[in-house]
Design a protein around this motif. Structure first.
Motif, PDB file in Angstrom:
ATOM      1  N   LEU A 232       0.915  -1.289  -0.742  1.00  0.00           N
ATOM      2  CA  LEU A 232      -0.333  -0.034  -0.105  1.00  0.00           C
ATOM      3  C   LEU A 232       0.776   1.337   0.311  1.00  0.00           C
ATOM      4  N   TYR A 233       2.009   1.304   0.476  1.00  0.00           N
ATOM      5  CA  TYR A 233       2.698   2.069   0.848  1.00  0.00           C
ATOM      6  C   TYR A 233       3.496   3.154   0.034  1.00  0.00           C
ATOM      7  N   GLY A 234       4.192   1.095  -1.154  1.00  0.00           N
ATOM      8  CA  GLY A 234       4.574   1.519  -2.515  1.00  0.00           C
ATOM      9  C   GLY A 234       4.054   2.095  -3.313  1.00  0.00           C
ATOM     10  N   ALA A 235       2.632   1.733  -3.208  1.00  0.00           N
ATOM     11  CA  ALA A 235       1.839   2.515  -4.448  1.00  0.00           C
ATOM     12  C   ALA A 235       1.729   4.254  -4.540  1.00  0.00           C
ATOM     13  N   ARG A 236       1.737   4.403  -2.973  1.00  0.00           N
ATOM     14  CA  ARG A 236       2.077   6.009  -2.451  1.00  0.00           C
ATOM     15  C   ARG A 236       3.530   6.042  -3.734  1.00  0.00           C
ATOM     16  N   THR A 237       4.565   5.749  -3.030  1.00  0.00           N
ATOM     17  CA  THR A 237       5.382   6.387  -3.684  1.00  0.00           C
ATOM     18  C   THR A 237       5.504   5.797  -5.221  1.00  0.00           C
ATOM     19  N   SER A 238       5.353   4.773  -5.806  1.00  0.00           N
ATOM     20  CA  SER A 238       4.355   4.523  -7.122  1.00  0.00           C
ATOM     21  C   SER A 238       4.201   5.343  -8.424  1.00  0.00           C
ATOM     22  N   LEU A 239       2.741   6.484  -7.497  1.00  0.00           N
ATOM     23  CA  LEU A 239       2.325   7.244  -7.930  1.00  0.00           C
ATOM     24  C   LEU A 239       2.339   8.348  -7.712  1.00  0.00           C
ATOM     25  N   ALA A 240       2.825   9.034  -6.435  1.00  0.00           N
ATOM     26  CA  ALA A 240       3.516  10.306  -6.236  1.00  0.00           C
ATOM     27  C   ALA A 240       4.535  10.014  -6.967  1.00  0.00           C
ATOM     28  N   VAL A 241       5.502   9.767  -7.928  1.00  0.00           N
ATOM     29  CA  VAL A 241       7.007   9.361  -8.750  1.00  0.00           C
ATOM     30  C   VAL A 241       5.977   9.624  -9.971  1.00  0.00           C
ATOM     31  N   SER A 242       5.380   8.786 -10.295  1.00  0.00           N
ATOM     32  CA  SER A 242       5.081   8.742 -11.624  1.00  0.00           C
ATOM     33  C   SER A 242       4.107  10.112 -12.029  1.00  0.00           C
ATOM     34  N   LEU A 243       2.715  10.606 -11.054  1.00  0.00           N
ATOM     35  CA  LEU A 243       2.692  11.309 -10.719  1.00  0.00           C
ATOM     36  C   LEU A 243       3.296  12.620 -11.304  1.00  0.00           C
ATOM     37  N   ILE A 244       4.526  13.224 -10.469  1.00  0.00           N
ATOM     38  CA  ILE A 244       5.753  14.809 -10.895  1.00  0.00           C
ATOM     39  C   ILE A 244       5.918  14.531 -11.805  1.00  0.00           C
ATOM     40  N   VAL A 245       6.422  13.440 -11.959  1.00  0.00           N
ATOM     41  CA  VAL A 245       6.987  13.300 -13.665  1.00  0.00           C
ATOM     42  C   VAL A 245       6.563  12.978 -14.599  1.00  0.00           C
ATOM     43  N   VAL A 246       5.511  13.012 -14.830  1.00  0.00           N
ATOM     44  CA  VAL A 246       3.759  12.663 -16.312  1.00  0.00           C
ATOM     45  C   VAL A 246       3.890  14.841 -15.789  1.00  0.00           C
ATOM     46  N   THR A 247       3.386  15.294 -15.168  1.00  0.00           N
ATOM     47  CA  THR A 247       3.062  15.940 -14.801  1.00  0.00           C
ATOM     48  C   THR A 247       4.190  17.447 -15.030  1.00  0.00           C
ATOM     49  N   CYS A 248       5.820  17.118 -14.807  1.00  0.00           N
ATOM     50  CA  CYS A 248       6.388  17.872 -15.058  1.00  0.00           C
ATOM     51  C   CYS A 248       6.860  17.706 -16.818  1.00  0.00           C
TER      52      CYS A 248
ATOM     53  N   PRO B 104      22.169   7.396  -6.914  1.00  0.00           N
ATOM     54  CA  PRO B 104      20.142   6.770  -6.625  1.00  0.00           C
ATOM     55  C   PRO B 104      19.758   8.243  -5.517  1.00  0.00           C
ATOM     56  N   GLY B 105      18.732   7.896  -5.901  1.00  0.00           N
ATOM     57  CA  GLY B 105      18.064   8.626  -4.682  1.00  0.00           C
ATOM     58  C   GLY B 105      16.469   8.805  -5.493  1.00  0.00           C
ATOM     59  N   THR B 106      15.622   9.459  -4.668  1.00  0.00           N
ATOM     60  CA  THR B 106      13.863  10.250  -5.283  1.00  0.00           C
ATOM     61  C   THR B 106      14.160  11.328  -5.725  1.00  0.00           C
ATOM     62  N   GLU B 107      15.665  11.960  -5.898  1.00  0.00           N
ATOM     63  CA  GLU B 107      15.253  13.033  -6.134  1.00  0.00           C
ATOM     64  C   GLU B 107      15.770  13.152  -7.711  1.00  0.00           C
ATOM     65  N   ASN B 108      17.032  13.017  -7.770  1.00  0.00           N
ATOM     66  CA  ASN B 108      17.529  11.988  -9.114  1.00  0.00           C
ATOM     67  C   ASN B 108      16.835  11.109 -10.146  1.00  0.00           C
ATOM     68  N   LEU B 109      15.981  10.176  -9.163  1.00  0.00           N
ATOM     69  CA  LEU B 109      15.093   9.488 -10.302  1.00  0.00           C
ATOM     70  C   LEU B 109      14.414   9.907 -11.330  1.00  0.00           C
ATOM     71  N   ILE B 110      13.399  10.794 -10.570  1.00  0.00           N
ATOM     72  CA  ILE B 110      12.628  12.432 -10.757  1.00  0.00           C
ATOM     73  C   ILE B 110      13.021  12.553 -12.061  1.00  0.00           C
ATOM     74  N   LEU B 111      14.125  13.615 -11.750  1.00  0.00           N
ATOM     75  CA  LEU B 111      14.790  14.451 -13.261  1.00  0.00           C
ATOM     76  C   LEU B 111      15.095  13.299 -13.958  1.00  0.00           C
ATOM     77  N   ALA B 112      15.755  12.594 -13.839  1.00  0.00           N
ATOM     78  CA  ALA B 112      15.829  11.338 -14.822  1.00  0.00           C
ATOM     79  C   ALA B 112      14.381  10.933 -15.889  1.00  0.00           C
ATOM     80  N   LEU B 113      13.918  10.515 -15.138  1.00  0.00           N
ATOM     81  CA  LEU B 113      12.131  10.223 -15.651  1.00  0.00           C
ATOM     82  C   LEU B 113      12.099  11.428 -16.643  1.00  0.00           C
ATOM     83  N   ILE B 114      11.782  12.511 -15.855  1.00  0.00           N
ATOM     84  CA  ILE B 114      11.300  13.667 -16.532  1.00  0.00           C
ATOM     85  C   ILE B 114      11.918  14.030 -17.662  1.00  0.00           C
TER      86      ILE B 114
END
Length: 301
Positions: free
Chosen positions: A92-108, A156-166
């Motif tokens: 359940l908490y993994g779903a929060r992580t995946s959705l939050a990262v994906s929404l931020i990435v795809v929106t930006c 590695p890290g959440t910030e770098n992951l988001i930047l890479a996916l954007i």
């Protein structure tokens, strides 16, 4: 005598009503389609589960116990991992992580890609000569490989992951919007707007962008599915969200070493990834058919 000088809000209210009616009509068409309805239900349930995870998760996702690799049932509905942590809570908490990262990435990525696509498709010339080759170069690399290269270079890290996916998802939006902008730009009503003196900015926001909403919506939905999959893949390789924060990819990675003793630490996150990607893909495919009158007529919707 007092004169009412308040602006007439009826045109704005009528436009808002039309947009609402259009949105409800799209939802109705999606719901009437069996595949679309399944995708919509999956997405809604997944978003609800992620949003309500602190309320419905039976345990703290990082709390360890002595019931390591416990089978489903008993104290743990879906079993426990190698550290005795509840798999349901972590999923359940993994779903929060995946959705939050994906929404931020795809929106930006969508915001930047749409802007670049509008500039390249409407103005053409010098801007198009720079933007289009740049996106073509990025398309030459597989999505996962390009994201892996960026994350590996920055660490590695959440910030770098988001930047890479954007960076990875910008070209998809730019190409879709560029094609639409080039097509709409040649329409008679755009030429009429130019003839009466409308500025380029006014033309873009009055004609070009509204006609790009349908392909943008489809691209947004399908990109969410891809973003979830790529985020999980990088998490599996240890380059995504770092422990102790749960993510489906890292859960899958840590569970693979214990497959001979218990399959559940790998099965649970694997099934979550599969269902999430399936839901967004089904919804995106149906949304494409609903928003395209030619496809809707062909499929009998």
């Amino acid at each position: 005598m007092v004169t009412d000088t308040a602006p007439d809000r009826r045109p704005a209210e009528a436009a808002s009503t039309r947009k609402t009616s259009r949105s409800l009509e799209v939802l109705r068409l999606i719901w009437r389609d069996r595949v679309g309805a399944i995708g919509l239900v999956i997405v809604v349930l997944m978003v609800a589960a992620a949003a309500l995870a602190p309320l419905i998760a039976p345990y703290d996702p990082t709390a360890m116990s002595n019931q390591r690799l416990a089978a489903p049932g008993g104290d743990f509905l879906l079993g426990a991992d190698e550290a005795g942590r509840d798999l349901l809570s972590r999923a359940l908490y993994g779903a929060r992580t995946s959705l939050a990262v994906s929404l931020i990435v795809v929106t930006c990525a969508g915001a930047i890609g749409v802007l670049l696509g509008l500039l390249a498709g409407f103005y053409r010339g010098f801007l198009d000569a720079i933007i289009t080759p740049a996106t073509d170069i990025m398309f030459a690399f597989p999505t996962l490989l390009l994201a892996l290269a960026v994350v590996a270079a920055r660490g590695p890290g959440t910030e770098n992951l988001i930047l890479a996916l954007i960076l990875v998802f910008i070209p998809s939006f730019a190409r879709v919007v560029r094609g639409t902008a080039m097509s709409v730009r040649r329409e008679p009503y755009v030429e009429s707007g130019q003839a009466v003196g409308l500025t380029n900015t006014r033309l873009i926001f009055k004609y070009i962008l509204p006609n790009s909403v349908a392909p943008i919506a489809v691209q947004f939905t399908t990109s969410l599915a891809t973003a979830i999959l790529v985020e999980a893949s990088l998490g599996y390789l240890g380059l995504g969200v770092q422990p102790p924060q749960p993510s489906w990819g890292s859960m899958l990675s840590s569970g693979k070493a214990f497959m001979e003793m218990s399959i559940w630490p790998s099965v649970v996150p694997g099934v979550c990834i599969m269902i999430a990607v399936l839901g967004f893909n089904l919804l995106g495919d149906t949304l494409r058919d609903v928003l395209d009158p030619r496809l809707r007529g062909r499929s009998g919707r």
